[in-house]
Design a protein around this motif. Structure first.
Motif, mmCIF file in Angstrom:
data_model
loop_
_atom_site.group_PDB
_atom_site.id
_atom_site.type_symbol
_atom_site.label_atom_id
_atom_site.label_comp_id
_atom_site.label_asym_id
_atom_site.label_seq_id
_atom_site.Cartn_x
_atom_site.Cartn_y
_atom_site.Cartn_z
ATOM 1 N N VAL A 44 18.406 24.446 -5.695
ATOM 2 C CA VAL A 44 18.921 23.304 -5.041
ATOM 3 C C VAL A 44 19.123 21.774 -5.654
ATOM 4 O O VAL A 44 18.454 21.584 -6.594
ATOM 5 N N THR A 45 20.482 21.543 -5.486
ATOM 6 C CA THR A 45 20.792 20.161 -6.148
ATOM 7 C C THR A 45 20.935 19.073 -5.092
ATOM 8 O O THR A 45 21.436 19.373 -4.006
ATOM 9 N N SER B 294 19.202 18.452 -9.991
ATOM 10 C CA SER B 294 18.612 19.713 -9.426
ATOM 11 C C SER B 294 17.242 18.991 -8.870
ATOM 12 O O SER B 294 16.430 18.086 -9.603
ATOM 13 N N VAL B 295 17.022 19.504 -7.574
ATOM 14 C CA VAL B 295 15.549 19.488 -6.862
ATOM 15 C C VAL B 295 14.525 20.204 -7.518
ATOM 16 O O VAL B 295 14.580 21.538 -7.494
ATOM 17 N N PRO B 296 13.262 19.544 -7.744
ATOM 18 C CA PRO B 296 12.379 20.135 -8.285
ATOM 19 C C PRO B 296 11.943 21.447 -7.173
ATOM 20 O O PRO B 296 11.867 20.928 -6.139
ATOM 21 N N SER B 297 11.474 22.663 -7.800
ATOM 22 C CA SER B 297 10.845 23.563 -6.904
ATOM 23 C C SER B 297 9.784 24.417 -7.472
ATOM 24 O O SER B 297 9.998 24.693 -8.683
ATOM 25 N N THR B 298 8.985 24.862 -6.816
ATOM 26 C CA THR B 298 7.518 25.484 -7.283
ATOM 27 C C THR B 298 8.036 26.906 -7.356
ATOM 28 O O THR B 298 6.990 27.703 -7.916
ATOM 29 N N SER B 299 9.197 27.301 -7.061
ATOM 30 C CA SER B 299 9.475 28.723 -7.026
ATOM 31 C C SER B 299 10.428 28.917 -8.004
ATOM 32 O O SER B 299 11.155 30.179 -8.158
ATOM 33 N N ARG B 300 10.656 27.859 -8.892
ATOM 34 C CA ARG B 300 11.694 28.261 -10.133
ATOM 35 C C ARG B 300 11.841 29.613 -10.821
ATOM 36 O O ARG B 300 12.667 30.095 -11.301
ATOM 37 N N GLU B 301 10.539 30.029 -10.822
ATOM 38 C CA GLU B 301 10.258 31.414 -11.862
ATOM 39 C C GLU B 301 10.517 32.683 -10.964
ATOM 40 O O GLU B 301 10.427 33.871 -11.656
ATOM 41 N N LEU B 302 10.668 32.618 -9.683
ATOM 42 C CA LEU B 302 10.693 33.922 -8.879
ATOM 43 C C LEU B 302 11.800 34.705 -9.256
ATOM 44 O O LEU B 302 11.804 36.127 -9.061
ATOM 45 N N GLY B 303 12.719 34.464 -9.799
ATOM 46 C CA GLY B 303 14.126 35.317 -10.247
ATOM 47 C C GLY B 303 13.720 36.408 -10.970
ATOM 48 O O GLY B 303 14.644 37.389 -10.684
#
Length: 249
Positions: A211-212, A217-226
């Motif tokens: 999300v930008t 980029s907006v920080p996200s705790t889900s960044r690694e789920l990909g």
């Protein structure tokens, strides 16, 4: 396409046990059992079985293929998630929990507090999922039972944002659902096939979203789920077709 068992008219719900004991917590649960995942079909002879405590799948030769799932030791802890604010689902949830308590007393059932509060004298086999327990689930939950529709299934996936989702036994409540391959009346058979390592499993990827805002980029705790996967469990070596874009219809 899903190969289904014939509908049954007889009830599988036994009488509730009257025995109760001291309550447990999620933090008391043991580390989840090791599993073996093996490719099926044309990949079975060329892809070696994988062992571990998580189910992961990356884009490659077996992406989207059907796999067998075997527990290498006795599973202990099951996360039970049900559709919220629905009287019909609550009634079915009570019956399913009661059935598991009677037929599989070795299993510990972790349920959300919303369901736990509406159970009559829950036994020691049922553990409430309290605030703050979410981070403990990846290390102790052997598999998930999801009761409801696609929204419930996706809610399960969101509970494991930073890790692989445990195998999910999706139970449909009768509405149109693309991710819930088990019908309520066939749940006992599906549960037994899973616990006896006779179930097949379909692995699907989750999508990573960045999300930008104003170009940043907006920080996200889900960044690694990909790079992590989720898995559907179904029974009788049946087959389920879902769009390659998992969360679309």
């Amino acid at each position: 396409m899903i190969i289904r068992l014939a509908r049954r008219t007889t009830s599988f719900w036994p009488a509730r046990s009257a025995a109760f004991s001291t309550r447990r917590r999620v933090s008391d649960l043991p580390v989840k059992a090791e599993i073996e995942v093996s490719a099926m079909g044309r990949f079975a002879s060329v892809v070696a079985p994988r062992r571990g405590r998580t189910v992961e799948q990356r884009v490659g030769s077996t992406y989207g293929g059907t796999h067998s799932l075997a527990f290498l030791s006795q599973p202990d802890s099951v996360l039970f998630i049900a559709k919220r604010d629905d009287a019909k689902t609550l009634l079915a949830a009570r019956k399913i929990l009661q059935y598991i308590e009677e037929s599989r007393p070795e299993l510990t059932l972790v349920v959300e507090e919303e369901i736990y509060r509406q159970l009559d004298n829950p036994s020691d086999a049922i553990v409430p999922l309290r605030e703050g327990d979410g981070t403990l689930l990846p290390s102790c939950i052997d598999f998930v039972i999801a009761l409801g529709g696609d929204g419930t299934f996706l809610r399960v996936a969101s509970m494991f944002d930073l890790c692989s989702v445990p195998p999910v036994l999706g139970i449909s409540m009768g509405t149109l659902g693309f991710l819930m391959p088990i019908h309520l009346e066939t749940f006992p058979t599906a549960l037994e096939e899973l616990l006896e390592s006779r179930a097949s499993m379909l692995l699907r990827m989750r999508l990573q979203c960045v999300v930008t805002e104003d170009g940043q980029s907006v920080p996200s705790t889900s960044r690694e789920l990909g790079s992590k996967s989720l898995s559907l469990v179904f029974f009788s070596k049946s087959f389920l077709t879902i769009s390659h874009q998992l969360f679309t219809r």
